[in-house]
Design an enzyme around this catalytic site. Structure first.
Site, PDB file in Angstrom:
ATOM      1  N   PHE A 127       0.915  -1.322  -0.056  1.00 25.00           N
ATOM      2  CA  PHE A 127      -0.106   0.080  -0.002  1.00 25.00           C
ATOM      3  C   PHE A 127       0.878   1.194   0.014  1.00 25.00           C
ATOM      4  O   PHE A 127       2.073   1.225   0.739  1.00 25.00           O
ATOM      5  CB  PHE A 127      -0.790  -0.044   1.205  1.00 25.00           C
ATOM      6  CG  PHE A 127      -2.063   1.109   1.512  1.00 25.00           C
ATOM      7  CD1 PHE A 127      -3.034   0.859   0.336  1.00 25.00           C
ATOM      8  CD2 PHE A 127      -1.977   1.977   2.058  1.00 25.00           C
ATOM      9  CE1 PHE A 127      -4.000   1.730   0.311  1.00 25.00           C
ATOM     10  CE2 PHE A 127      -2.854   2.962   2.263  1.00 25.00           C
ATOM     11  CZ  PHE A 127      -3.991   2.811   1.036  1.00 25.00           C
ATOM     12  N   ASP A 208       0.799  -5.461   8.085  1.00 25.28           N
ATOM     13  CA  ASP A 208      -0.398  -4.591   8.011  1.00 25.28           C
ATOM     14  C   ASP A 208      -1.582  -5.384   7.608  1.00 25.28           C
ATOM     15  O   ASP A 208      -1.763  -6.030   6.517  1.00 25.28           O
ATOM     16  CB  ASP A 208      -0.071  -3.637   6.906  1.00 25.28           C
ATOM     17  CG  ASP A 208      -1.199  -2.674   6.888  1.00 25.28           C
ATOM     18  OD1 ASP A 208      -2.205  -2.857   7.129  1.00 25.28           O
ATOM     19  OD2 ASP A 208      -0.884  -1.516   6.361  1.00 25.28           O
ATOM     20  N   TYR A 233     -11.994   0.712   9.276  1.00 27.45           N
ATOM     21  CA  TYR A 233     -13.041   1.392   8.505  1.00 27.45           C
ATOM     22  C   TYR A 233     -13.260   0.448   7.371  1.00 27.45           C
ATOM     23  O   TYR A 233     -14.313   1.012   6.721  1.00 27.45           O
ATOM     24  CB  TYR A 233     -12.841   2.660   8.408  1.00 27.45           C
ATOM     25  CG  TYR A 233     -11.545   2.944   7.832  1.00 27.45           C
ATOM     26  CD1 TYR A 233     -11.290   2.939   6.288  1.00 27.45           C
ATOM     27  CD2 TYR A 233     -10.539   3.760   8.435  1.00 27.45           C
ATOM     28  CE1 TYR A 233     -10.031   3.143   5.719  1.00 27.45           C
ATOM     29  CE2 TYR A 233      -9.208   4.068   7.903  1.00 27.45           C
ATOM     30  CZ  TYR A 233      -8.875   3.825   6.639  1.00 27.45           C
ATOM     31  OH  TYR A 233      -7.923   3.938   5.945  1.00 27.45           O
ATOM     32  N   LYS A 234     -12.532  -0.583   7.087  1.00 27.36           N
ATOM     33  CA  LYS A 234     -12.993  -1.483   5.928  1.00 27.36           C
ATOM     34  C   LYS A 234     -13.877  -2.638   6.182  1.00 27.36           C
ATOM     35  O   LYS A 234     -14.952  -2.325   6.647  1.00 27.36           O
ATOM     36  CB  LYS A 234     -11.566  -1.920   5.644  1.00 27.36           C
ATOM     37  CG  LYS A 234     -10.695  -0.634   4.781  1.00 27.36           C
ATOM     38  CD  LYS A 234      -9.277  -1.047   4.482  1.00 27.36           C
ATOM     39  CE  LYS A 234      -8.654   0.208   3.730  1.00 27.36           C
ATOM     40  NZ  LYS A 234      -7.051   0.107   4.071  1.00 27.36           N
ATOM     41  N   ARG A 383     -11.677  -2.838  -8.299  1.00 25.99           N
ATOM     42  CA  ARG A 383     -11.782  -3.718  -7.128  1.00 25.99           C
ATOM     43  C   ARG A 383     -13.594  -4.043  -6.571  1.00 25.99           C
ATOM     44  O   ARG A 383     -14.077  -3.052  -6.463  1.00 25.99           O
ATOM     45  CB  ARG A 383     -11.098  -3.201  -5.873  1.00 25.99           C
ATOM     46  CG  ARG A 383      -9.592  -3.213  -6.362  1.00 25.99           C
ATOM     47  CD  ARG A 383      -8.601  -3.007  -4.939  1.00 25.99           C
ATOM     48  NE  ARG A 383      -9.343  -1.726  -4.418  1.00 25.99           N
ATOM     49  CZ  ARG A 383      -9.031  -1.449  -2.874  1.00 25.99           C
ATOM     50  NH1 ARG A 383      -8.312  -2.026  -2.214  1.00 25.99           N
ATOM     51  NH2 ARG A 383      -9.597  -0.584  -2.311  1.00 25.99           N
TER      52      ARG A 383
HETATM   53  C1  LIG Z   1      -6.326   1.209   4.027  1.00 29.08           C
HETATM   54  C2  LIG Z   1      -4.959   0.751   4.434  1.00 29.08           C
HETATM   55  C3  LIG Z   1      -4.170   1.800   5.317  1.00 29.08           C
HETATM   56  C4  LIG Z   1      -4.864   3.033   5.622  1.00 29.08           C
HETATM   57  O1  LIG Z   1      -4.107   3.788   6.332  1.00 29.08           O
HETATM   58  P1  LIG Z   1      -4.548   4.927   7.051  1.00 29.08           P
HETATM   59  O2  LIG Z   1      -3.547   5.583   7.798  1.00 29.08           O
HETATM   60  O3  LIG Z   1      -5.919   4.890   7.827  1.00 29.08           O
HETATM   61  O4  LIG Z   1      -4.907   6.074   5.874  1.00 29.08           O
HETATM   62  C5  LIG Z   1      -3.000   1.380   5.446  1.00 29.08           C
HETATM   63  N1  LIG Z   1      -2.469   0.253   4.833  1.00 29.08           N
HETATM   64  C6  LIG Z   1      -3.223  -0.535   4.184  1.00 29.08           C
HETATM   65  C7  LIG Z   1      -2.310  -1.834   3.911  1.00 29.08           C
HETATM   66  C8  LIG Z   1      -4.304  -0.246   3.788  1.00 29.08           C
HETATM   67  O5  LIG Z   1      -5.413  -1.134   3.034  1.00 29.08           O
END
Ligand SMILES: *Cc1c(COP(=O)(O)O)cnc(C)c1O
Length: 384
Positions: A127, A208, A233-234, A383
């Site tokens: 990411f 992560d 939040y996902k 997606r």
């Molecule tokens: C959604 C996501 C994030 C989000 O990070 P924020 O600090 O909440 O913006 C980080 N890493 C991965 C792999 C994600 O899918």
């Protein structure tokens, strides 16, 4: 494959053991098919009532007195997440900050604890925020980031990826930082094998879990994981900007020190002492005043997920993604679309990616005609 058959879909719905959970979520427009829970999960019905109570009774009514129980909220809700969803011991998870900030804290802590090692290993499809943060940490510490090249349609779920990482991990590596489920392909990494690979070289591992928590089973203790972060939040449906979580194994909690020395990570917080003295345990990874309202949203949402059970959710998501892959093969492959996720259901998280040069207009059309909400990832991936 008869994946396109609506009768078959209705029959599967009728036998769906999770069907009753539909009523636990808000469907403002029941005609829109919402396939973007991988970016922002739906609103649970219970969240609004929980928030109303926190705002009117705990804040409006009890005012400052509520800090007596709000203080421990990051660890209390961390413990709720720990067992069933993360396979983590009590006292090893805290809800705090954003995923990005937590990743920064833990990556720096891991590097600082091993001054004789100055390499971070990750993969080039990780990411964006994770890659940027690791580059930033490396730049500030004079360390190097080694990027593994992995097949974009399989993420870390392929043996080729394990081999690519294996070539980069040696005795100079302080930290291996990877996503458990790829945000792009949805491929699931072999957490047990890759954690062991890092440990064999004497490195720490930071996972992560943003795209896996609430979607696929996770067993941090079973895999011997050192550190982890993830967002809420996902698939956890805690709401936009709800705080993230961090995990630090019990063995490392008092050995590592995170770089943001705030008063919520301080022992004897309200003594207002002259110098920072870290709290013991996972509390030392907290920073400033927790987002109470957001953490309550995490608590409300996680109750629904845990009641459904992550194993049942993963089973259902495999059935759904298998049907979707069948539909892509039947209807989109003849138009030149390519599946950009692993074909084996057990190698996939809860989303499917499909690539096509017209992916952006397709995705936009589906959204503007209020049919299907998915999301587009440049240059050519949808997606669902
Ligand atoms: C959604 C996501 C994030 C989000 O990070 P924020 O600090 O909440 O913006 C980080 N890493 C991965 C792999 C994600 O899918």
């Amino acid at each position: 494959m008869s994946g396109a058959d609506p009768d078959r879909a209705a029959e599967l719905d009728a036998r769906d053991p999770l069907a009753r959970f539909r009523d636990r979520f808000v469907f403002a427009d029941p005609d829109v098919v919402y396939f973007d829970g991988n970016s922002l999960g739906r609103l649970p019905v219970s969240t609004a009532a929980r928030l109303a109570r926190v705002v009117s009774e705990e804040w409006g009514g009890d005012l400052i007195r509520s800090w007596r129980h709000w203080r421990n909220l990051p660890r209390r809700v961390g413990d709720v997440l720990a067992g069933p969803l993360l396979g983590a011991a009590p006292g090893s998870v805290a809800v705090s900050d954003s995923t990005s900030v937590n990743l920064y804290k833990l990556a720096v802590a891991a590097l600082d604890a091993q001054p004789d090692r100055a390499v971070i290993v990750t993969d080039e499809d990780n990411f964006v925020s994770d890659r940027f943060l690791l580059d930033g940490v490396a730049a500030a510490r004079g360390a190097e980031v080694r990027y593994a090249s992995t097949p974009p349609d399989e993420g870390l779920s392929s043996p080729a990826a394990d081999a690519a990482l294996g070539r980069l991990i040696d005795g100079d590596v302080a930290l291996v930082c990877l996503s458990h489920v790829s945000y792009l392909s949805g491929g699931i990494a072999d957490m047990v094998a890759l954690t062991a690979l890092a440990h064999d070289a004497g490195a720490m591992v930071l996972w992560d879990l943003s795209h896996s928590v609430g979607a696929v089973p996770v067993d941090l203790a079973g895999a011997g994981v050192d550190l982890a972060v993830g967002c809420t939040y996902k698939y956890l449906n805690a709401g936009p900007g709800a705080p993230a979580f961090l995990y630090v194994s019990h063995e490392l909690q008092d050995r590592l020190r995170q770089p943001i020395w705030g008063w919520f990570g301080q022992s004897g917080q309200f003594e207002m002492g002259p110098r920072y003295e870290p709290a013991r345990g996972v509390a030392s990874y907290l920073t400033g005043t927790p987002n109470v309202i957001g953490t309550m949203m995490v608590a409300a949402a996680v109750e629904v997920i845990e009641e459904a059970g992550v194993d049942a959710l993963w089973q259902k998501s495999r059935r759904l993604t298998e049907m979707l892959v069948g539909l892509i093969d039947t209807h989109l492959a003849p138009l030149g679309a390519v599946l950009a996720s692993p074909r084996r259901p057990e190698a996939r998280g809860a989303h499917v990616s499909v690539s096509h040069p017209q992916a952006w207009p397709w995705c936009r059309n589906l959204v503007t005609r209020r049919l299907v909400v998915g999301d587009f990832r440049p240059p050519d991936v949808i997606r669902l």
